[in-house]
Design a protein around this motif. Structure first.
Motif, PDB file in Angstrom:
ATOM      1  N   LEU A  37      -0.385  -8.541  -2.741  1.00  0.00           N
ATOM      2  CA  LEU A  37      -0.074  -7.717  -3.913  1.00  0.00           C
ATOM      3  C   LEU A  37       0.508  -6.365  -3.497  1.00  0.00           C
ATOM      4  O   LEU A  37       0.029  -5.749  -2.546  1.00  0.00           O
ATOM      5  N   GLN A  38       1.527  -5.919  -4.239  1.00  0.00           N
ATOM      6  CA  GLN A  38       2.109  -4.592  -3.981  1.00  0.00           C
ATOM      7  C   GLN A  38       1.143  -3.522  -4.464  1.00  0.00           C
ATOM      8  O   GLN A  38       0.526  -3.678  -5.516  1.00  0.00           O
ATOM      9  N   SER A  39       1.055  -2.432  -3.714  1.00  0.00           N
ATOM     10  CA  SER A  39       0.136  -1.358  -4.083  1.00  0.00           C
ATOM     11  C   SER A  39       0.810  -0.009  -3.898  1.00  0.00           C
ATOM     12  O   SER A  39       0.609   0.671  -2.904  1.00  0.00           O
ATOM     13  N   GLU A  40       1.642   0.335  -4.881  1.00  0.00           N
ATOM     14  CA  GLU A  40       2.417   1.569  -4.721  1.00  0.00           C
ATOM     15  C   GLU A  40       2.194   2.606  -5.816  1.00  0.00           C
ATOM     16  O   GLU A  40       2.866   3.619  -5.843  1.00  0.00           O
ATOM     17  N   GLY A  41       1.241   2.345  -6.699  1.00  0.00           N
ATOM     18  CA  GLY A  41       0.986   3.338  -7.739  1.00  0.00           C
ATOM     19  C   GLY A  41      -0.025   2.814  -8.736  1.00  0.00           C
ATOM     20  O   GLY A  41      -0.521   1.701  -8.617  1.00  0.00           O
TER      21      GLY A  41
END
Length: 181
Positions: free
Chosen positions: A150-154
Motif C-alpha cells: 500500500l502507498q503511504s504518502e499522506g
C-alpha cells in the motif's frame, strides 16, 4: 495455529519512515474488534530483547530468539498488530495479513531527516526503499495472497489503507464464521 484464533495477526511493515506506527495506531482505533498495537522496536528496548546498541547507526542489534519467545504467546492468541521495519523474522504461521507500506523516496528522505537520523542511516533506508527490500522480503516469506503493498504518502492514503484493512478484518472473521460484534 491460525485456525483457532478469534482475531487475526496483522503485520505492518515497511522501510523506516513509511508510516507504520501511524497506520497501526489508527487501525487499532478503527478496528471492528480489539487489536493490540505492538511497536516491536519499542518492545525490544523496553524488554531488553537486544544484544547490543550500535552508536554509529543509532540502532539495536535484536536478539531474535528472545524477541520471538516474547511474541509467541501473543501471536498464538491473535488480535495483534506487529509494527516493525522487517517481517521475515516472524514465522509464517503467525501472519494472517502482511501490509507493506511504500513511500516515494524523496518524501521518505524528508521524513527521516525530520527524525534526526544520521545521514548514512537516511541513505541506507532510502536505498532500501528504492530497491524494494521490504516488499521482496515479505513476498519471499509469506504466501502471496496475504501480502498487500500500500502507498503511504499522506492522510488520504492513511485513511483509505486503514479502511481497506478494516474491511479485510471483517471478511477474515466472516470466513471463519465469527460474528462481527
Amino acid at each position: 495455529m491460525s485456525s483457532s484464533r478469534k482475531a487475526p495477526v496483522i503485520v505492518i511493515t515497511g522501510t523506516p519512515g513509511t508510516g507504520k506506527t501511524t497506520h497501526a495506531e489508527l487501525l487499532a482505533q478503527e478496528s471492528p474488534i480489539p487489536l493490540k498495537h505492538i511497536n516491536v522496536g519499542d518492545l525490544v528496548k523496553e524488554k531488553n530483547l537486544y544484544e547490543a546498541y550500535d552508536e554509529e547507526w543509532q540502532s539495536y542489534t535484536v536478539d531474535e530468539d528472545k524477541l520471538l519467545d516474547e511474541l509467541e504467546p501473543l501471536a498464538s492468541e491473535g488480535g495483534i498488530i506487529l509494527d516493525w521495519h522487517t517481517c521475515d523474522i516472524f514465522p509464517e504461521r503467525w501472519a494472517d495479513l502482511v501490509v507493506v507500506l511504500r513511500c516515494n523516496h524523496t518524501m521518505l528522505w524528508d521524513r527521516l531527516e525530520k527524525r534526526g537520523y544520521p545521514l548514512k542511516k537516511i541513505q541506507e533506508n532510502n536505498e532500501a526503499e528504492i530497491m524494494e527490500v521490504v516488499i521482496e522480503e515479505a513476498r519471499s516469506s509469506y504466501a502471496p495472497e496475504i501480502v498487500v503493498e500500500l502507498q503511504s504518502e499522506g492522510t488520504e492514503d492513511l485513511e483509505s489503507n486503514v479502511s481497506r484493512i478494516v474491511q479485510w478484518i471483517e471478511a477474515w472473521r466472516k470466513d471463519r464464521g465469527i460474528a462481527n460484534s
